[in-house]
Structure formats: structure tokens, C-alpha cells
Motif scaffolding. Sequence first.
Motif, mmCIF file in Angstrom:
data_model
loop_
_atom_site.group_PDB
_atom_site.id
_atom_site.type_symbol
_atom_site.label_atom_id
_atom_site.label_comp_id
_atom_site.label_asym_id
_atom_site.label_seq_id
_atom_site.Cartn_x
_atom_site.Cartn_y
_atom_site.Cartn_z
ATOM 1 N N PHE A 91 -2.271 -8.613 -25.679
ATOM 2 C CA PHE A 91 -3.240 -9.043 -26.680
ATOM 3 C C PHE A 91 -2.975 -8.342 -28.005
ATOM 4 O O PHE A 91 -3.011 -8.963 -29.065
ATOM 5 C CB PHE A 91 -4.659 -8.760 -26.184
ATOM 6 C CG PHE A 91 -5.721 -9.247 -27.127
ATOM 7 C CD1 PHE A 91 -5.905 -10.598 -27.327
ATOM 8 C CD2 PHE A 91 -6.523 -8.352 -27.806
ATOM 9 C CE1 PHE A 91 -6.879 -11.057 -28.192
ATOM 10 C CE2 PHE A 91 -7.491 -8.796 -28.670
ATOM 11 C CZ PHE A 91 -7.678 -10.155 -28.864
ATOM 12 N N THR A 92 -2.660 -7.056 -27.961
ATOM 13 C CA THR A 92 -2.340 -6.299 -29.174
ATOM 14 C C THR A 92 -1.074 -6.858 -29.813
ATOM 15 O O THR A 92 -0.991 -6.966 -31.038
ATOM 16 C CB THR A 92 -2.141 -4.813 -28.823
ATOM 17 O OG1 THR A 92 -3.302 -4.343 -28.148
ATOM 18 C CG2 THR A 92 -1.909 -3.983 -30.057
ATOM 19 N N LYS A 93 -0.120 -7.219 -28.988
ATOM 20 C CA LYS A 93 1.122 -7.795 -29.500
ATOM 21 C C LYS A 93 0.852 -9.131 -30.181
ATOM 22 O O LYS A 93 1.424 -9.440 -31.222
ATOM 23 C CB LYS A 93 2.109 -7.972 -28.347
ATOM 24 C CG LYS A 93 3.513 -8.281 -28.779
ATOM 25 C CD LYS A 93 4.442 -8.283 -27.576
ATOM 26 C CE LYS A 93 5.866 -8.509 -27.983
ATOM 27 N NZ LYS A 93 6.780 -8.505 -26.848
ATOM 28 N N GLN A 94 -0.059 -9.934 -29.609
ATOM 29 C CA GLN A 94 -0.405 -11.214 -30.226
ATOM 30 C C GLN A 94 -1.051 -11.004 -31.591
ATOM 31 O O GLN A 94 -0.767 -11.747 -32.538
ATOM 32 C CB GLN A 94 -1.375 -11.991 -29.335
ATOM 33 C CG GLN A 94 -0.707 -12.664 -28.174
ATOM 34 C CD GLN A 94 -1.709 -13.471 -27.356
ATOM 35 O OE1 GLN A 94 -2.896 -13.167 -27.356
ATOM 36 N NE2 GLN A 94 -1.231 -14.482 -26.670
ATOM 37 N N ILE A 95 -1.922 -10.006 -31.697
ATOM 38 C CA ILE A 95 -2.568 -9.723 -32.982
ATOM 39 C C ILE A 95 -1.527 -9.315 -34.016
ATOM 40 O O ILE A 95 -1.567 -9.756 -35.165
ATOM 41 C CB ILE A 95 -3.642 -8.628 -32.815
ATOM 42 C CG1 ILE A 95 -4.796 -9.165 -31.984
ATOM 43 C CG2 ILE A 95 -4.132 -8.127 -34.165
ATOM 44 C CD1 ILE A 95 -5.849 -8.144 -31.660
ATOM 45 N N ALA A 96 -0.575 -8.486 -33.605
ATOM 46 C CA ALA A 96 0.476 -8.053 -34.527
ATOM 47 C C ALA A 96 1.321 -9.238 -34.980
ATOM 48 O O ALA A 96 1.649 -9.370 -36.167
ATOM 49 C CB ALA A 96 1.350 -7.002 -33.853
ATOM 50 N N LEU A 97 1.679 -10.120 -34.053
ATOM 51 C CA LEU A 97 2.472 -11.291 -34.412
ATOM 52 C C LEU A 97 1.689 -12.228 -35.327
ATOM 53 O O LEU A 97 2.261 -12.818 -36.255
ATOM 54 C CB LEU A 97 2.914 -12.037 -33.156
ATOM 55 C CG LEU A 97 3.994 -11.338 -32.326
ATOM 56 C CD1 LEU A 97 4.243 -12.105 -31.033
ATOM 57 C CD2 LEU A 97 5.275 -11.199 -33.116
ATOM 58 N N ALA A 98 0.387 -12.361 -35.098
ATOM 59 C CA ALA A 98 -0.438 -13.196 -35.966
ATOM 60 C C ALA A 98 -0.492 -12.619 -37.376
ATOM 61 O O ALA A 98 -0.459 -13.356 -38.367
ATOM 62 C CB ALA A 98 -1.848 -13.320 -35.395
ATOM 63 N N GLY A 99 -0.548 -11.300 -37.481
ATOM 64 C CA GLY A 99 -0.532 -10.651 -38.794
ATOM 65 C C GLY A 99 0.769 -10.895 -39.533
ATOM 66 O O GLY A 99 0.774 -11.188 -40.728
ATOM 67 N N VAL A 100 1.867 -10.791 -38.825
ATOM 68 C CA VAL A 100 3.178 -11.035 -39.445
ATOM 69 C C VAL A 100 3.287 -12.501 -39.870
ATOM 70 O O VAL A 100 3.759 -12.805 -40.972
ATOM 71 C CB VAL A 100 4.318 -10.663 -38.460
ATOM 72 C CG1 VAL A 100 5.668 -11.135 -38.979
ATOM 73 C CG2 VAL A 100 4.329 -9.167 -38.217
#
Length: 57
Positions: free
Chosen positions: A31-40
Motif C-alpha cells: 500500500f505504501t508502494k502504491q502511494i509512492a507510485l501515485a505521487g510519482v
Amino acid sequence: MKFDSQISGKHEGTADFERDSHANSVESAPFTKQIALAGVASLIMVVFVAALLKTLA
């Protein structure tokens, strides 16, 4: 001997808590990885829109 069993029970409870908290942190990692990818992806979109607006202006 009753005292020894109480101590071992306490250690088992601590081990269960540590195992559960570790499992929760592992489960939340994607989930944290998804948030980071969404930010990028959002930053890339902002740059793209800015370039598009500069071209049109």
C-alpha cells in the motif's frame, strides 16, 4: 513452578504481538508502494500538463 509458567506465558504473548505487528507492517508495504507510485505519477502528469500549456500559449 507456577511462577515459571507465568513467565513463559508472558514471553509467548510478547512473541505473538511481535509476529502480528511484523505481519501488519509487511501487509502495509504494498500500500505504501502504491502511494509512492501515485505521487510519482502525479508529478509526471503535472510536468506534462505544464509543458502542454506552455506549448499552447
